[in-house]
Scaffold this active site. Structure first.
Site, PDB file in Angstrom:
ATOM      1  N   LYS A 105       0.851  -1.189   0.000  1.00  0.00           N
ATOM      2  CA  LYS A 105       0.000   0.000   0.000  1.00  0.00           C
ATOM      3  C   LYS A 105       0.886   1.238   0.000  1.00  0.00           C
ATOM      4  O   LYS A 105       1.865   1.297   0.749  1.00  0.00           O
ATOM      5  CB  LYS A 105      -0.847  -0.046   1.268  1.00  0.00           C
ATOM      6  CG  LYS A 105      -1.948   0.978   1.299  1.00  0.00           C
ATOM      7  CD  LYS A 105      -2.912   0.566   2.378  1.00  0.00           C
ATOM      8  CE  LYS A 105      -3.483   1.752   3.093  1.00  0.00           C
ATOM      9  NZ  LYS A 105      -4.386   1.368   4.144  1.00  0.00           N
ATOM     10  N   THR A 107       2.535   4.803   0.705  1.00  0.00           N
ATOM     11  CA  THR A 107       2.625   5.603   1.940  1.00  0.00           C
ATOM     12  C   THR A 107       1.660   6.779   1.805  1.00  0.00           C
ATOM     13  O   THR A 107       1.464   7.321   0.730  1.00  0.00           O
ATOM     14  CB  THR A 107       4.049   6.148   2.138  1.00  0.00           C
ATOM     15  OG1 THR A 107       4.539   6.573   0.865  1.00  0.00           O
ATOM     16  CG2 THR A 107       4.981   5.078   2.692  1.00  0.00           C
ATOM     17  N   GLY A 108       1.062   7.144   2.918  1.00  0.00           N
ATOM     18  CA  GLY A 108       0.131   8.270   2.897  1.00  0.00           C
ATOM     19  C   GLY A 108      -1.282   7.861   2.532  1.00  0.00           C
ATOM     20  O   GLY A 108      -2.178   8.675   2.541  1.00  0.00           O
ATOM     21  N   CYS A 109      -1.511   6.611   2.188  1.00  0.00           N
ATOM     22  CA  CYS A 109      -2.870   6.149   1.867  1.00  0.00           C
ATOM     23  C   CYS A 109      -3.508   5.569   3.120  1.00  0.00           C
ATOM     24  O   CYS A 109      -2.880   4.815   3.840  1.00  0.00           O
ATOM     25  CB  CYS A 109      -2.854   5.064   0.790  1.00  0.00           C
ATOM     26  SG  CYS A 109      -2.658   5.719  -0.869  1.00  0.00           S
ATOM     27  N   VAL A 110      -4.759   5.960   3.356  1.00  0.00           N
ATOM     28  CA  VAL A 110      -5.468   5.421   4.530  1.00  0.00           C
ATOM     29  C   VAL A 110      -6.323   4.237   4.140  1.00  0.00           C
ATOM     30  O   VAL A 110      -6.746   4.090   3.040  1.00  0.00           O
ATOM     31  CB  VAL A 110      -6.338   6.509   5.214  1.00  0.00           C
ATOM     32  CG1 VAL A 110      -5.462   7.396   6.068  1.00  0.00           C
ATOM     33  CG2 VAL A 110      -7.091   7.309   4.185  1.00  0.00           C
TER      34      VAL A 110
END
Length: 110
Positions: A105, A107-110
């Site tokens: 996933k 980085t920075g993705c929730v």
């Protein structure tokens, strides 16, 4: 969780990302897309292959801003915008495309 491809069981985390990046295959990407009711076109593969190359070089999946900018540089302005990328990957271009590309996933993705 796991996905079955050609008689092989491939482990994924709870969000559907591969636990072993080496197990990725184009067939797996097609299967993941089918589960999302998507058919992968040449345009999808441009993004997926770009992500795989990017990851190979930098060992990180790009965040959406970086992805948009780099796609624009490589494939032209009409493809380097989030509207175009969201049309291809409606569940979030960075998250969904990275999952299809067999990458972690971003980085920075929730």
């Amino acid at each position: 969780m796991a996905i079955e491809v050609n008689g092989t069981t491939i482990e994924t985390d709870e969000e559907g990302y591969l636990t072993n990046l080496e197990e990725w295959s184009p067939e797996l990407a097609e299967l993941m897309a089918q589960e999302d009711d998507l058919e992968l076109t040449e345009n999808h593969w441009e993004v997926i292959n770009f992500l795989r190359e990017y990851y190979e070089e930098y060992q990180i999946a790009p965040a959406i801003r970086v992805l948009t900018k780099q796609i624009g540089k490589r494939f032209g302005k009409e493809k380097g915008n989030s509207k175009y990328l969201y049309e291809l990957f409606p569940y979030g271009p960075a998250k969904q495309a990275c999952r299809y590309a067999g990458l972690p996933k971003p980085t920075g993705c929730v």
